[in-house]
Write a protein that holds these residues in place. Structure first.
Motif, PDB file in Angstrom:
ATOM      1  N   TYR A   2       5.822  -4.001  -0.923  1.00 38.01           N
ATOM      2  CA  TYR A   2       4.682  -3.708  -1.771  1.00 38.01           C
ATOM      3  C   TYR A   2       5.002  -4.174  -3.190  1.00 38.01           C
ATOM      4  CZ  TYR A   2       2.909  -0.757   1.997  1.00 38.01           C
ATOM      5  OH  TYR A   2       2.443  -0.293   3.199  1.00 38.01           O
ATOM      6  N   HIS A   3       4.106  -4.948  -3.764  1.00 37.54           N
ATOM      7  CA  HIS A   3       4.292  -5.443  -5.123  1.00 37.54           C
ATOM      8  C   HIS A   3       3.169  -4.909  -6.003  1.00 37.54           C
ATOM      9  CE1 HIS A   3       7.248  -8.447  -3.704  1.00 37.54           C
ATOM     10  NE2 HIS A   3       6.423  -8.591  -2.678  1.00 37.54           N
ATOM     11  N   ILE A   4       3.523  -4.521  -7.225  1.00 40.58           N
ATOM     12  CA  ILE A   4       2.533  -4.101  -8.217  1.00 40.58           C
ATOM     13  C   ILE A   4       2.695  -5.011  -9.424  1.00 40.58           C
ATOM     14  CG2 ILE A   4       1.602  -2.220  -9.595  1.00 40.58           C
ATOM     15  CD1 ILE A   4       3.179  -0.279  -7.744  1.00 40.58           C
ATOM     16  N   ILE A   5       1.711  -5.856  -9.669  1.00 40.98           N
ATOM     17  CA  ILE A   5       1.721  -6.744 -10.829  1.00 40.98           C
ATOM     18  C   ILE A   5       0.812  -6.121 -11.884  1.00 40.98           C
ATOM     19  CG2 ILE A   5       1.268  -9.076 -11.681  1.00 40.98           C
ATOM     20  CD1 ILE A   5       1.369 -10.004  -8.723  1.00 40.98           C
ATOM     21  N   SER A   6       1.360  -5.838 -13.056  1.00 39.99           N
ATOM     22  CA  SER A   6       0.561  -5.151 -14.056  1.00 39.99           C
ATOM     23  C   SER A   6       0.921  -5.615 -15.456  1.00 39.99           C
ATOM     24  CB  SER A   6       0.758  -3.634 -13.941  1.00 39.99           C
ATOM     25  OG  SER A   6      -0.280  -2.939 -14.624  1.00 39.99           O
ATOM     26  N   HIS A   7       0.028  -5.372 -16.374  1.00 45.84           N
ATOM     27  CA  HIS A   7       0.226  -5.737 -17.770  1.00 45.84           C
ATOM     28  C   HIS A   7       1.295  -4.827 -18.383  1.00 45.84           C
ATOM     29  CE1 HIS A   7      -1.797  -6.834 -21.859  1.00 45.84           C
ATOM     30  NE2 HIS A   7      -0.853  -7.689 -21.525  1.00 45.84           N
ATOM     31  N   ASN A   8       1.926  -5.301 -19.460  1.00 41.36           N
ATOM     32  CA  ASN A   8       3.008  -4.523 -20.060  1.00 41.36           C
ATOM     33  C   ASN A   8       2.553  -3.737 -21.294  1.00 41.36           C
ATOM     34  OD1 ASN A   8       2.667  -6.655 -21.796  1.00 41.36           O
ATOM     35  ND2 ASN A   8       4.741  -7.478 -21.590  1.00 41.36           N
ATOM     36  N   ASP A   9       1.351  -3.132 -21.201  1.00 43.14           N
ATOM     37  CA  ASP A   9       0.893  -2.226 -22.248  1.00 43.14           C
ATOM     38  C   ASP A   9       0.611  -0.865 -21.619  1.00 43.14           C
ATOM     39  OD1 ASP A   9      -1.446  -2.596 -20.848  1.00 43.14           O
ATOM     40  OD2 ASP A   9      -2.617  -3.326 -22.550  1.00 43.14           O
ATOM     41  N   LEU A  10       0.073   0.069 -22.404  1.00 39.80           N
ATOM     42  CA  LEU A  10      -0.120   1.433 -21.904  1.00 39.80           C
ATOM     43  C   LEU A  10      -1.025   1.467 -20.679  1.00 39.80           C
ATOM     44  CD1 LEU A  10       0.170   4.483 -22.081  1.00 39.80           C
ATOM     45  CD2 LEU A  10      -1.611   4.496 -23.856  1.00 39.80           C
ATOM     46  N   LYS A  22       0.879   6.897  -5.652  1.00 39.30           N
ATOM     47  CA  LYS A  22       0.065   6.990  -4.435  1.00 39.30           C
ATOM     48  C   LYS A  22       0.824   6.412  -3.242  1.00 39.30           C
ATOM     49  CE  LYS A  22      -3.774   7.887  -2.186  1.00 39.30           C
ATOM     50  NZ  LYS A  22      -3.401   7.430  -0.846  1.00 39.30           N
ATOM     51  N   LEU A  23       1.524   5.307  -3.444  1.00 37.14           N
ATOM     52  CA  LEU A  23       2.284   4.709  -2.348  1.00 37.14           C
ATOM     53  C   LEU A  23       3.401   5.634  -1.877  1.00 37.14           C
ATOM     54  CD1 LEU A  23       2.572   0.988  -3.550  1.00 37.14           C
ATOM     55  CD2 LEU A  23       1.115   1.884  -1.728  1.00 37.14           C
ATOM     56  N   THR A  24       4.119   6.225  -2.829  1.00 28.72           N
ATOM     57  CA  THR A  24       5.213   7.130  -2.447  1.00 28.72           C
ATOM     58  C   THR A  24       4.671   8.391  -1.769  1.00 28.72           C
ATOM     59  OG1 THR A  24       5.249   8.059  -4.700  1.00 28.72           O
ATOM     60  CG2 THR A  24       6.799   6.292  -4.210  1.00 28.72           C
ATOM     61  N   SER A  25       3.482   8.838  -2.197  1.00 29.46           N
ATOM     62  CA  SER A  25       2.886  10.005  -1.534  1.00 29.46           C
ATOM     63  C   SER A  25       2.450   9.676  -0.119  1.00 29.46           C
ATOM     64  CB  SER A  25       1.690  10.529  -2.339  1.00 29.46           C
ATOM     65  OG  SER A  25       0.589   9.641  -2.252  1.00 29.46           O
ATOM     66  N   ASP A  26       2.256   8.387   0.141  1.00 31.81           N
ATOM     67  CA  ASP A  26       1.914   7.924   1.492  1.00 31.81           C
ATOM     68  C   ASP A  26       3.165   7.525   2.280  1.00 31.81           C
ATOM     69  OD1 ASP A  26      -0.755   8.323   0.972  1.00 31.81           O
ATOM     70  OD2 ASP A  26      -1.158   6.234   0.446  1.00 31.81           O
ATOM     71  N   SER A  27       4.311   8.015   1.817  1.00 32.93           N
ATOM     72  CA  SER A  27       5.608   7.850   2.506  1.00 32.93           C
ATOM     73  C   SER A  27       6.171   6.426   2.417  1.00 32.93           C
ATOM     74  CB  SER A  27       5.483   8.273   3.985  1.00 32.93           C
ATOM     75  OG  SER A  27       5.079   9.629   4.072  1.00 32.93           O
ATOM     76  N   ILE A  28       5.744   5.655   1.420  1.00 35.41           N
ATOM     77  CA  ILE A  28       6.357   4.347   1.168  1.00 35.41           C
ATOM     78  C   ILE A  28       7.597   4.576   0.298  1.00 35.41           C
ATOM     79  CG2 ILE A  28       6.053   2.037   0.246  1.00 35.41           C
ATOM     80  CD1 ILE A  28       4.242   2.724   2.642  1.00 35.41           C
ATOM     81  N   GLU A  29       8.753   4.123   0.744  1.00 35.15           N
ATOM     82  CA  GLU A  29       9.975   4.328  -0.030  1.00 35.15           C
ATOM     83  C   GLU A  29       9.973   3.453  -1.277  1.00 35.15           C
ATOM     84  OE1 GLU A  29      13.639   4.208   2.126  1.00 35.15           O
ATOM     85  OE2 GLU A  29      12.668   4.791   4.008  1.00 35.15           O
ATOM     86  N   LYS A  30      10.535   4.003  -2.371  1.00 32.34           N
ATOM     87  CA  LYS A  30      10.537   3.281  -3.643  1.00 32.34           C
ATOM     88  C   LYS A  30      11.278   1.952  -3.552  1.00 32.34           C
ATOM     89  CE  LYS A  30       9.762   6.984  -6.982  1.00 32.34           C
ATOM     90  NZ  LYS A  30      10.273   7.676  -8.193  1.00 32.34           N
ATOM     91  N   LYS A  31      12.266   1.872  -2.666  1.00 31.25           N
ATOM     92  CA  LYS A  31      13.012   0.625  -2.534  1.00 31.25           C
ATOM     93  C   LYS A  31      12.135  -0.499  -1.999  1.00 31.25           C
ATOM     94  CE  LYS A  31      14.811   1.502   2.131  1.00 31.25           C
ATOM     95  NZ  LYS A  31      16.051   1.664   2.948  1.00 31.25           N
ATOM     96  N   ASN A  32      11.002  -0.122  -1.402  1.00 35.30           N
ATOM     97  CA  ASN A  32      10.066  -1.121  -0.870  1.00 35.30           C
ATOM     98  C   ASN A  32       8.894  -1.390  -1.815  1.00 35.30           C
ATOM     99  OD1 ASN A  32      11.488  -1.490   1.578  1.00 35.30           O
ATOM    100  ND2 ASN A  32      10.573   0.384   2.406  1.00 35.30           N
ATOM    101  N   ILE A  33       9.019  -0.879  -3.046  1.00 40.43           N
ATOM    102  CA  ILE A  33       7.972  -1.073  -4.053  1.00 40.43           C
ATOM    103  C   ILE A  33       8.558  -1.848  -5.221  1.00 40.43           C
ATOM    104  CG2 ILE A  33       6.326   0.041  -5.593  1.00 40.43           C
ATOM    105  CD1 ILE A  33       6.444   2.514  -3.750  1.00 40.43           C
TER     106      ILE A  33
END
Length: 325
Positions: A2-10, A22-33
């Motif tokens: 899983y990739h999250i591409i986002s801007h580097n502001d607030l 949301k991904l971690t609450s859906d049981s996606i491990e952080k190492k896969n994000i």
């Protein structure tokens, strides 16, 4: 992956944080994000994305050639959540735009849209901005509302003062730990109090800086002339112009790292669209706040700016000085 591409502001950090949670609450491990905070001055490494990956794009947009390359890689699960006026024009040039999920809507921040995407009903997702704002007030954490008010220039919103305080307090220390802390009532108030103090100090500093270094320009776009004020200062935001944003059609800041110049335009005038000018120059953003990046490799900075008349801008009797004095 899983990739999250986002801007580097607030707003970028806020929306990416919500996706990760949301991904971690859906049981996606952080190492896969994999989170990528970036801006438009950086080249995105497309080799890191593989067929079968899921990609979230928040508060950011990919140019058509980059998005189309992802499609050619066989990446079909793309969720795009963005609100930049100029970026939304790209969608018509995406080869398979009907496959893109998410929300793209001018007038609501990416953080707000991300919260709505995950937790609101379809009725709210299709609703008006006023309906979405009312729903957020009732259902989202306060910091989500404040990010929305700040990032979308909601000047008349009752939360505007606190929104400015929050952005001022955290904009230079952004991290996902900081965003997590905003969920706590006491910690959020602590940041708001710090922001209030910072704003008072910044206003005094900006006043001194403007008196020393600000200069006026006349901007000509499609044969229409506008009055602008310019400062050579990076990462400063619209507040660095204090009340001058009410006096001029547009406020402009620029800064160089020796290879490129990052430029920002700000305006609170209904008749001036910063995003249109910036899009011409390869950038984009909002109507009231937008930017672009110029490559200065092997160029003389002074000659480049002044021989090219401030990137379409015609300098009118440049003498420097506050208010043109």
């Amino acid at each position: 992956m899983y990739h999250i591409i986002s801007h580097n502001d607030l707003d970028g950090y806020g929306s990416a944080y919500l996706v990760r949670e949301k991904l971690t609450s859906d049981s996606i491990e952080k190492k896969n994000i994999n989170i990528i905070n970036t801006d438009y001055s950086k080249e995105l490494d497309l080799d890191q994305f593989k067929k079968g990956d899921t990609i979230y794009i928040t508060d950011f947009s990919l140019k058509p050639e980059n998005m189309n390359e992802l499609f050619h890689k066989g990446i079909n699960n793309i969720i795009w959540i963005d609100h930049h006026k100029s970026a939304l024009d790209y969608k018509q040039d995406y080869l398979y735009n009907e496959k893109i999920k998410g929300l793209q809507e001018v007038g609501m921040s990416a953080t707000a849209l991300t919260w709505i995407w995950f937790y609101a009903s379809d009725k709210i997702k299709r609703g008006t901005i006023e309906e979405q704002e009312a729903w957020l007030e009732e259902n989202a954490p306060k910091w989500v509302v404040l990010v929305d008010v700040w990032d979308c220039w909601k000047l008349n919103n009752k939360n505007r003062e606190e929104a400015e305080q929050l952005n001022t307090a955290v904009s230079n220390i952004l991290s996902y730990d900081v965003i997590r802390e905003l969920n706590g009532y006491n910690l959020l108030n602590s940041y708001l109090n710090k922001g209030k103090t910072y704003i008072e100090c910044m206003k005094e500093y900006s006043e001194s800086y403007l008196k020393k270094y600000a200069f006026e320009v006349t901007i000509e776009v499609n044969y229409k002339k506008y009055n602008g004020i310019v400062i050579n200062r990076g990462a400063c935001g619209s507040k660095s112009f204090n009340d001058l944003i009410n006096k001029y059609d547009v406020c402009i800041s620029f800064a160089s790292d020796g290879e490129k110049v990052t430029t920002s335009l700000y305006s609170n005038k209904d008749y001036f669209d910063c995003s249109k000018i910036c899009k011409i120059l390869g950038g984009g953003g909002h109507k009231g706040a937008a930017g672009f990046v110029l490559d200065l490799t092997d160029r003389n900075l002074y000659d480049y700016f002044h021989k090219n008349a401030l990137w379409l801008f015609k300098i009118d009797d440049w003498e420097g000085g506050y208010y043109g004095n």
